[in-house]
Design a protein around this motif. Sequence first.
Motif, PDB file in Angstrom:
ATOM      1  N   MET A 233       0.823  -1.487  -0.055  1.00 31.95           N
ATOM      2  CA  MET A 233       0.119  -0.043   0.085  1.00 31.95           C
ATOM      3  C   MET A 233       0.922   1.291   0.011  1.00 31.95           C
ATOM      4  O   MET A 233       1.035   2.047  -1.019  1.00 31.95           O
ATOM      5  CB  MET A 233      -0.771  -0.030   1.291  1.00 31.95           C
ATOM      6  N   TYR A 234       1.644   1.390   1.095  1.00 34.88           N
ATOM      7  CA  TYR A 234       2.517   2.742   1.175  1.00 34.88           C
ATOM      8  C   TYR A 234       3.614   2.459   0.213  1.00 34.88           C
ATOM      9  O   TYR A 234       4.250   3.547  -0.200  1.00 34.88           O
ATOM     10  CB  TYR A 234       2.923   2.931   2.776  1.00 34.88           C
ATOM     11  N   GLY A 235       4.021   1.296   0.126  1.00 32.52           N
ATOM     12  CA  GLY A 235       5.281   1.008  -0.733  1.00 32.52           C
ATOM     13  C   GLY A 235       4.848   0.668  -2.074  1.00 32.52           C
ATOM     14  O   GLY A 235       5.624   0.288  -2.901  1.00 32.52           O
ATOM     15  N   ARG A 249       7.319  12.432  -3.027  1.00 29.73           N
ATOM     16  CA  ARG A 249       8.547  12.812  -2.264  1.00 29.73           C
ATOM     17  C   ARG A 249       8.036  12.545  -0.603  1.00 29.73           C
ATOM     18  O   ARG A 249       8.849  12.168  -0.005  1.00 29.73           O
ATOM     19  CB  ARG A 249       9.008  14.169  -2.555  1.00 29.73           C
ATOM     20  N   LEU A 250       6.714  13.292  -0.427  1.00 29.77           N
ATOM     21  CA  LEU A 250       6.425  13.158   1.054  1.00 29.77           C
ATOM     22  C   LEU A 250       6.414  11.387   1.563  1.00 29.77           C
ATOM     23  O   LEU A 250       6.690  10.974   2.511  1.00 29.77           O
ATOM     24  CB  LEU A 250       5.198  13.914   1.594  1.00 29.77           C
ATOM     25  N   TYR A 251       5.772  10.711   0.476  1.00 34.67           N
ATOM     26  CA  TYR A 251       5.565   9.357   0.990  1.00 34.67           C
ATOM     27  C   TYR A 251       6.770   8.604   0.998  1.00 34.67           C
ATOM     28  O   TYR A 251       6.803   7.578   1.928  1.00 34.67           O
ATOM     29  CB  TYR A 251       4.492   8.571   0.026  1.00 34.67           C
ATOM     30  N   ARG A 252       7.753   8.921   0.245  1.00 36.22           N
ATOM     31  CA  ARG A 252       9.241   8.337   0.125  1.00 36.22           C
ATOM     32  C   ARG A 252       9.745   8.467   1.651  1.00 36.22           C
ATOM     33  O   ARG A 252      10.382   7.655   2.323  1.00 36.22           O
ATOM     34  CB  ARG A 252      10.122   8.779  -0.667  1.00 36.22           C
ATOM     35  N   LEU A 256      10.119   5.703   5.256  1.00 37.77           N
ATOM     36  CA  LEU A 256      11.448   5.624   6.008  1.00 37.77           C
ATOM     37  C   LEU A 256      11.276   5.450   7.410  1.00 37.77           C
ATOM     38  O   LEU A 256      12.126   4.612   8.053  1.00 37.77           O
ATOM     39  CB  LEU A 256      12.558   6.657   5.673  1.00 37.77           C
ATOM     40  N   LEU A 257      10.237   5.708   7.972  1.00 34.61           N
ATOM     41  CA  LEU A 257       9.750   5.706   9.530  1.00 34.61           C
ATOM     42  C   LEU A 257       9.605   4.059   9.573  1.00 34.61           C
ATOM     43  O   LEU A 257       9.016   3.143   8.875  1.00 34.61           O
ATOM     44  CB  LEU A 257       8.639   6.547   9.842  1.00 34.61           C
TER      45      LEU A 257
END
Length: 271
Positions: A233-235, A249-252, A256-257
């Motif tokens: 989903m996020y990736g 950019r923000l999701y990348r 990382l969290l």
Amino acid sequence: MEEAELVGVQKTLNPVLKAKALDNRLPDPVLGDEWAERVMRRLDPDYDKGRFGTSQMGLVAVIRTKVHDDWARDFLAGHPDAVVLHLGCGLDARVLRIDPPETVDWYDLDYPAVIALRRRLLPARAHCTLLGSSVTELSWLERIPRGRPVLMIAEGMIPYLTEPDVRRLLTTIVDAFPAGQMQFDTVPVWAWRTSRWDPTLRKYDAEFHCGFDDPAKLAGWHRRLEYVEEAPMYGSPLLMAKAPASTRRLYRLLTLLPGLKRSIRIVRFRF
């Protein structure tokens, strides 16, 4: 503007619907759901106004919907006589997007207030029945025809149930049908336990009630249940391909969290 008498978790349908509506305005949308844009405009004519009115940060939820749609199409292609249980349907126009053959009997289920709103905002469709009920009151299953393959879709719903209720729902459906597919999404234990402090959930007076660090283990709840796969989903590569540059950019950065990249797991099982 349509007035909606929704409470608590029922209100969480709004941000997901808004995300689909905004996706439809992209030059190359993920879902391309015109119904979402029409319905959102009736619920809130100014939904796309203000500083963050057109933000595509909700696009990740649209990715989740696309996965569920694709899995559903795949299952129905091989089971044109299936019964579909679309649980916690909200105002999602999935039956209109997928447009299953007349041999499929489709059931959209949600709280009575949500179903009443759905009747006002979305068109009726042949072979699609609306059921107003809490999903945990399993008497609604008595209205579903048996002896056919079943497809259970529960997008964005499972975390709001308790683990005993999830177990009872899944095992009861497996016992009731000869074969089928179940697809839903889960959150990990940490997301469940911290959900009471989540600002988005607090806005809608909602919180999660269960979480699973390894949702594949849910297959152990029933001897006939088998884990099939997980989708990102996020990736998601599709998210990175379709999202505007600022959103990508923000999701990348967010992925990382620790724990966020797989904080929502889209999974499917078969039996």
